[in-house]
Motif scaffolding. Structure first.
Motif, PDB file in Angstrom:
ATOM      1  N   PHE A  65      23.482 -29.879  40.773  1.00  0.00           N
ATOM      2  CA  PHE A  65      24.886 -30.067  40.418  1.00  0.00           C
ATOM      3  C   PHE A  65      25.224 -29.318  39.126  1.00  0.00           C
ATOM      4  O   PHE A  65      26.255 -28.644  39.027  1.00  0.00           O
ATOM      5  N   PHE A  66      24.324 -29.400  38.137  1.00  0.00           N
ATOM      6  CA  PHE A  66      24.526 -28.717  36.857  1.00  0.00           C
ATOM      7  C   PHE A  66      24.637 -27.209  37.061  1.00  0.00           C
ATOM      8  O   PHE A  66      25.517 -26.551  36.487  1.00  0.00           O
ATOM      9  N   ALA A  67      23.745 -26.649  37.874  1.00  0.00           N
ATOM     10  CA  ALA A  67      23.739 -25.202  38.086  1.00  0.00           C
ATOM     11  C   ALA A  67      25.030 -24.715  38.726  1.00  0.00           C
ATOM     12  O   ALA A  67      25.471 -23.582  38.479  1.00  0.00           O
ATOM     13  N   ARG A  68      25.663 -25.561  39.541  1.00  0.00           N
ATOM     14  CA  ARG A  68      26.897 -25.168  40.211  1.00  0.00           C
ATOM     15  C   ARG A  68      28.130 -25.316  39.320  1.00  0.00           C
ATOM     16  O   ARG A  68      29.043 -24.491  39.366  1.00  0.00           O
ATOM     17  N   ILE A  69      28.164 -26.377  38.515  1.00  0.00           N
ATOM     18  CA  ILE A  69      29.396 -26.635  37.766  1.00  0.00           C
ATOM     19  C   ILE A  69      29.437 -25.962  36.403  1.00  0.00           C
ATOM     20  O   ILE A  69      30.519 -25.707  35.879  1.00  0.00           O
ATOM     21  N   LYS A  70      28.271 -25.656  35.811  1.00  0.00           N
ATOM     22  CA  LYS A  70      28.271 -25.093  34.450  1.00  0.00           C
ATOM     23  C   LYS A  70      29.068 -23.792  34.367  1.00  0.00           C
ATOM     24  O   LYS A  70      29.920 -23.638  33.472  1.00  0.00           O
ATOM     25  N   PRO A  71      28.846 -22.803  35.255  1.00  0.00           N
ATOM     26  CA  PRO A  71      29.648 -21.573  35.158  1.00  0.00           C
ATOM     27  C   PRO A  71      31.147 -21.839  35.345  1.00  0.00           C
ATOM     28  O   PRO A  71      31.974 -21.198  34.695  1.00  0.00           O
ATOM     29  N   ALA A  72      31.477 -22.765  36.239  1.00  0.00           N
ATOM     30  CA  ALA A  72      32.894 -23.055  36.477  1.00  0.00           C
ATOM     31  C   ALA A  72      33.556 -23.667  35.246  1.00  0.00           C
ATOM     32  O   ALA A  72      34.681 -23.296  34.874  1.00  0.00           O
ATOM     33  N   ILE A  73      32.875 -24.597  34.588  1.00  0.00           N
ATOM     34  CA  ILE A  73      33.427 -25.220  33.382  1.00  0.00           C
ATOM     35  C   ILE A  73      33.547 -24.198  32.265  1.00  0.00           C
ATOM     36  O   ILE A  73      34.535 -24.179  31.509  1.00  0.00           O
ATOM     37  N   ASP A  74      32.559 -23.297  32.139  1.00  0.00           N
ATOM     38  CA  ASP A  74      32.638 -22.245  31.125  1.00  0.00           C
ATOM     39  C   ASP A  74      33.870 -21.368  31.354  1.00  0.00           C
ATOM     40  O   ASP A  74      34.571 -20.995  30.399  1.00  0.00           O
ATOM     41  N   GLN A  75      34.128 -21.020  32.606  1.00  0.00           N
ATOM     42  CA  GLN A  75      35.278 -20.173  32.900  1.00  0.00           C
ATOM     43  C   GLN A  75      36.588 -20.907  32.616  1.00  0.00           C
ATOM     44  O   GLN A  75      37.554 -20.304  32.120  1.00  0.00           O
ATOM     45  N   ILE A  76      36.626 -22.194  32.928  1.00  0.00           N
ATOM     46  CA  ILE A  76      37.831 -22.979  32.642  1.00  0.00           C
ATOM     47  C   ILE A  76      38.097 -23.025  31.146  1.00  0.00           C
ATOM     48  O   ILE A  76      39.221 -22.805  30.681  1.00  0.00           O
ATOM     49  N   ASN A  77      37.044 -23.281  30.360  1.00  0.00           N
ATOM     50  CA  ASN A  77      37.221 -23.363  28.909  1.00  0.00           C
ATOM     51  C   ASN A  77      37.617 -22.014  28.321  1.00  0.00           C
ATOM     52  O   ASN A  77      38.431 -21.946  27.391  1.00  0.00           O
ATOM     53  N   GLU A  78      37.014 -20.932  28.858  1.00  0.00           N
ATOM     54  CA  GLU A  78      37.378 -19.612  28.354  1.00  0.00           C
ATOM     55  C   GLU A  78      38.822 -19.285  28.708  1.00  0.00           C
ATOM     56  O   GLU A  78      39.557 -18.708  27.899  1.00  0.00           O
ATOM     57  N   ALA A  79      39.252 -19.657  29.916  1.00  0.00           N
ATOM     58  CA  ALA A  79      40.634 -19.407  30.312  1.00  0.00           C
ATOM     59  C   ALA A  79      41.605 -20.187  29.429  1.00  0.00           C
ATOM     60  O   ALA A  79      42.658 -19.671  29.031  1.00  0.00           O
ATOM     61  N   LYS A  80      41.267 -21.428  29.105  1.00  0.00           N
ATOM     62  CA  LYS A  80      42.119 -22.239  28.229  1.00  0.00           C
ATOM     63  C   LYS A  80      42.213 -21.607  26.836  1.00  0.00           C
ATOM     64  O   LYS A  80      43.299 -21.516  26.253  1.00  0.00           O
ATOM     65  N   LEU A  81      41.057 -21.168  26.318  1.00  0.00           N
ATOM     66  CA  LEU A  81      41.047 -20.571  24.995  1.00  0.00           C
ATOM     67  C   LEU A  81      41.812 -19.259  24.969  1.00  0.00           C
ATOM     68  O   LEU A  81      42.561 -18.962  24.036  1.00  0.00           O
ATOM     69  N   GLN A  82      41.641 -18.463  26.040  1.00  0.00           N
ATOM     70  CA  GLN A  82      42.337 -17.179  26.094  1.00  0.00           C
ATOM     71  C   GLN A  82      43.842 -17.392  26.160  1.00  0.00           C
ATOM     72  O   GLN A  82      44.611 -16.688  25.496  1.00  0.00           O
ATOM     73  N   ALA A  83      44.274 -18.367  26.954  1.00  0.00           N
ATOM     74  CA  ALA A  83      45.701 -18.651  27.050  1.00  0.00           C
ATOM     75  C   ALA A  83      46.255 -19.109  25.707  1.00  0.00           C
ATOM     76  O   ALA A  83      47.348 -18.705  25.286  1.00  0.00           O
ATOM     77  N   ALA A  84      45.494 -19.959  25.018  1.00  0.00           N
ATOM     78  CA  ALA A  84      45.951 -20.456  23.717  1.00  0.00           C
ATOM     79  C   ALA A  84      46.009 -19.350  22.684  1.00  0.00           C
ATOM     80  O   ALA A  84      46.877 -19.347  21.804  1.00  0.00           O
ATOM     81  N   ASN A  85      45.095 -18.381  22.806  1.00  0.00           N
ATOM     82  CA  ASN A  85      45.035 -17.317  21.804  1.00  0.00           C
ATOM     83  C   ASN A  85      46.037 -16.194  22.042  1.00  0.00           C
ATOM     84  O   ASN A  85      46.177 -15.301  21.209  1.00  0.00           O
ATOM     85  N   GLN A  86      46.705 -16.217  23.188  1.00  0.00           N
ATOM     86  CA  GLN A  86      47.663 -15.149  23.474  1.00  0.00           C
ATOM     87  C   GLN A  86      48.725 -15.058  22.387  1.00  0.00           C
ATOM     88  O   GLN A  86      49.238 -13.979  22.088  1.00  0.00           O
ATOM     89  N   ARG A  87      49.081 -16.166  21.794  1.00  0.00           N
ATOM     90  CA  ARG A  87      50.158 -16.175  20.812  1.00  0.00           C
ATOM     91  C   ARG A  87      49.630 -16.136  19.375  1.00  0.00           C
ATOM     92  O   ARG A  87      50.415 -16.195  18.430  1.00  0.00           O
ATOM     93  N   LEU A  88      48.309 -16.074  19.215  1.00  0.00           N
ATOM     94  CA  LEU A  88      47.742 -16.138  17.879  1.00  0.00           C
ATOM     95  C   LEU A  88      47.459 -14.740  17.326  1.00  0.00           C
ATOM     96  O   LEU A  88      46.972 -13.859  18.041  1.00  0.00           O
ATOM     97  N   GLU A  89      47.728 -14.527  16.073  1.00  0.00           N
ATOM     98  CA  GLU A  89      47.356 -13.288  15.400  1.00  0.00           C
ATOM     99  C   GLU A  89      45.882 -13.339  15.051  1.00  0.00           C
ATOM    100  O   GLU A  89      45.380 -14.378  14.613  1.00  0.00           O
ATOM    101  N   PRO A  90      45.132 -12.251  15.263  1.00  0.00           N
ATOM    102  CA  PRO A  90      43.719 -12.232  14.882  1.00  0.00           C
ATOM    103  C   PRO A  90      43.522 -12.614  13.426  1.00  0.00           C
ATOM    104  O   PRO A  90      44.251 -12.144  12.545  1.00  0.00           O
TER     105      PRO A  90
END
Length: 297
Positions: A65-90
């Motif tokens: 179960f861990f092997a299947r869900i870990k990549p999916a959760i990583d992608q979800i978190n990265e997508a959330k962070l990327q969306a949040a950072n769209q409006r942020l100045e470096p």
């Protein structure tokens, strides 16, 4: 708690080996972590983690179960962070690792322009020809030249480098110019003996990669010595073009056998999963790719 929180709690337990460590890692209470695990096991209908007083280890079903869900959760978190950072100045500190010679000539000008555009970013540039551990060293981004080893790191190709044969005009006046790589056995070749195969130069002959063995009366462990000897007319050198571009431009050396140049050597940027979602990293990746594309490397 929502289902994502429960999944992240389970992942933390497996990665850190206990419910207590998972609670610390996720900044949640031990009771909350335990409740999330129980919720997951009840929903799935199977024990996911074997618990003892000292250690928690995944069951066979839990490991699958861990092997299947870990990549999916990583992608979800990265997508959330990327969306949040769209409006942020470096902003913040950008830590970069790059090769010793390549960094000052090619990256520093890009870094200077980057910092002018994004004044809230500080840059820490570490120059090393070794392959640094990005996680252990806290490096956001590494620039590496050559084929990449297999790893879990993400990569983006930024450009490619030529490898060339060169010599001084005075050498060609005395010894003539090789017309084919096989003619090098009649020439004095300057050999960098720190290379893995120092007396073998790569070419592309009739469309195929070929190695040509060379000989010469001068060897050195440093390319700077090879360049100095070539300028004095001692023999022919073999080098990435970017390292001798200034010598070519001012006429101190000339290129030969250009129609037989080997395959280009790639330049990559490497980073850990999730790091590219940082606004400062994304902006630097884009600017570096655009900057190197304008260079004749």
């Amino acid at each position: 708690m929502n289902r994502i929180d429960d999944l992240e709690a389970f992942i933390a337990i497996v990665e850190h080996g206990s419910l207590t460590a998972a609670a610390r890692r996720t900044n949640r209470s031990l009771q909350s972590i335990s409740r999330s695990l129980a919720t997951m096991e009840e929903a799935i209908g199977v024990e996911l983690v074997h618990r003892t007083t000292r250690r928690s280890t995944p069951s066979e079903a839990g490991a699958t179960f861990f092997a299947r869900i870990k990549p999916a959760i990583d992608q979800i978190n990265e997508a959330k962070l990327q969306a949040a950072n769209q409006r942020l100045e470096p902003s913040g500190i950008l830590r970069i690792s790059a090769p010793v010679l390549f960094g000052p000539d090619f990256l520093v000008p890009i870094i200077v322009e980057y910092m002018r555009i994004y004044p809230r970013v500080e840059v820490d540039l570490q120059l090393s020809d070794g392959f640094v551990d990005l996680g252990a060293e806290g490096v956001d981004l590494a620039i590496r030249i050559g084929d990449l080893p297999d790893s879990s790191l993400r990569a983006k190709r930024l450009g490619a480098l030529r490898r060339v044969v060169f010599g001084a005009p005075s050498y060609f006046e005395q010894r003539g110019r090789p017309a084919h790589p096989f003619d090098l056995n009649e020439h004095n070749c300057l050999i960098r003996n720190a290379d893995e195969r120092p007396a073998e130069w790569m070419f592309r002959i009739e469309g195929q990669p070929r190695t040509v063995k060379v000989t010469g009366t001068f060897r050195s462990n440093l390319m700077t010595s090879i360049y100095a000897a070539a300028i004095q007319g001692l023999g022919l050198g073999y080098s990435p073009l970017w390292q001798i571009r200034h010598l070519v431009d001012n006429g101190r050396v000339e290129l030969v056998l250009t129609e037989f140049e080997p395959l280009l050597v790639p330049i990559h940027a490497l980073w850990q999963d999730g790091r590219s979602s940082s606004a400062k990293v994304r902006a630097f990746l884009d600017m570096t790719a655009a900057g190197l594309a304008l260079k004749d490397l």
